[in-house]
Design an enzyme around this catalytic site. Structure first.
Site, short mmCIF file in Angstrom:
data_model
loop_
_atom_site.label_atom_id
_atom_site.label_comp_id
_atom_site.label_asym_id
_atom_site.label_seq_id
_atom_site.Cartn_x
_atom_site.Cartn_y
_atom_site.Cartn_z
NE ARG A 93 -3.37 -2.41 2.68
CZ ARG A 93 -2.89 -3.49 3.70
NH1 ARG A 93 -1.80 -3.89 4.04
NH2 ARG A 93 -4.09 -4.34 3.58
CE LYS B 23 -6.03 -1.11 5.24
NZ LYS B 23 -7.38 -1.21 4.51
CG HIS C 177 -5.14 0.62 -3.58
ND1 HIS C 177 -4.35 0.47 -2.54
CD2 HIS C 177 -5.86 -0.65 -3.30
CE1 HIS C 177 -4.64 -0.37 -1.43
NE2 HIS C 177 -5.42 -1.06 -2.18
NE ARG D 85 -3.10 -3.72 -1.25
CZ ARG D 85 -2.48 -4.33 -0.35
NH1 ARG D 85 -1.40 -4.48 -0.59
NH2 ARG D 85 -3.13 -5.48 0.48
CG HIS E 80 -5.65 -8.88 1.47
ND1 HIS E 80 -6.15 -9.28 -0.05
CD2 HIS E 80 -5.80 -7.55 1.37
CE1 HIS E 80 -6.07 -8.33 -0.71
NE2 HIS E 80 -5.79 -7.26 0.16
CE1 TYR F 222 -6.45 -7.10 -6.86
CE2 TYR F 222 -6.41 -8.20 -4.57
CZ TYR F 222 -6.26 -6.76 -5.68
OH TYR F 222 -6.02 -5.71 -4.96
#
Length: 296
Positions: free
Chosen positions: A147, A171, A242, A245, A268, A277
């Site tokens: 990110r 995150k 993004h 990414r 993730h 995806y």
């Protein structure tokens, strides 16, 4: 109204829950807007908020033509705030708990095809310190799929060039290690040896990517750099950070990577976040089939 409660809550999610600065800022904005609504409705305290008030607030958000994802985030922010108030000040949190989250609009992630990405890499070539920095930045984004907030948070110690590894803080301050390919390693070596020292001038800090004044590069700065790269290329499509990414994940899956590996590389927490995806890759396979098969 609510200044102390808001201050305590923001401190809680930042220090105790390790929310990212970006998320903390979004929650602050969402809650300031909610408090302004309560003031307009002459509601003097958080305890007075009932389900009807919650419904009215969400209706106002819809009337403002906000995206469903934005409304969903605002509801989450208020719910989290009320759970904090319930625990710390025994405030009833039922009003927003009863609300349903609006269904998110499902959009397939945009990405670059390999020839389009090659056009970006060709456009970023140059011998100036900024051109060398931009090449290293683009190579690292594509090599790792990180990110933009993770990119701007990197320091020089996070990159292990001999082993081709980067330590990424994701995150929730979850750390992961991501491989870096030879093209990115080469670009980073050149940047660290020749360009970064010239850009730093008299600055003293360890942030990996810096601007032309030697200051740490911001998320907005990365967005601007990518837009300028597109302008110099032969591409006509727009770009946002993004997309690189998305491109990273899509290219891996198109070339045979398994879903679990891509999930780990992207950072993730659940496989469902990565599964979007598969829709992109299916579309790509179908398009290739139609173009290549004689009886398609």
């Amino acid at each position: 109204m609510g200044k102390q409660e808001l201050h305590d809550f923001l401190e809680f999610i930042q220090l105790d829950k390790n929310y990212s600065p970006h998320t903390v800022k979004e929650y602050e904005t969402d809650l300031v807007q909610f408090i302004a609504f309560l003031t307009e409705e002459s509601i003097a305290s958080f305890e007075e908020v009932e389900y009807l008030h919650a419904r009215l607030y969400v209706t106002k958000l819809y009337n403002a033509k906000l995206a469903r994802t934005t409304i969903s985030r605002k509801i989450s922010a208020i719910r989290t705030f009320y759970m904090f108030l319930s625990k710390e000040r025994s405030v009833n949190s039922d009003a927003f708990q009863a609300l349903f989250h609006p269904k998110q609009q499902k959009k397939l992630p945009q990405f670059f095809y390999e020839e389009e990405l090659q056009a970006l890499f060709e456009a970023v070539q140059g011998e100036t310190p900024l051109a060398i920095r931009n090449q290293a930045l683009l190579e690292l984004l594509y090599a790792t799929g990180m990110r933009v907030s993770e990119l701007t948070a990197l320091d020089t110690q996070a990159i292990d060039l001999p082993y081709g590894i980067v330590r990424v803080m994701g995150k929730g301050r979850k750390e992961r290690y991501v491989p870096v390919g030879s093209f990115a390693v080469s670009a980073l070596e050149t940047y660290l040896e020749t360009a970064r020292p010239r850009l730093m001038k008299n600055a003293q800090h360890a942030t990996l990517f810096v601007n032309n004044r030697g200051e740490p590069l911001t998320d907005m700065g990365v967005r601007y750099i990518l837009q300028e790269i597109v302008k110099k290329s032969t591409l006509t499509k727009s770009i946002y950070p993004h997309m690189i990414r998305h491109t990273f994940a899509t290219h891996l899956l198109n070339n045979g990577a398994d879903m679990r590996t891509v999930q780990e590389l992207l950072g993730h927490s659940s496989l469902s976040s990565t599964q979007i995806y598969t829709h992109v890759t299916k579309d790509h396979l179908l398009s290739t089939y139609k173009n290549a098969h004689p009886r398609a």
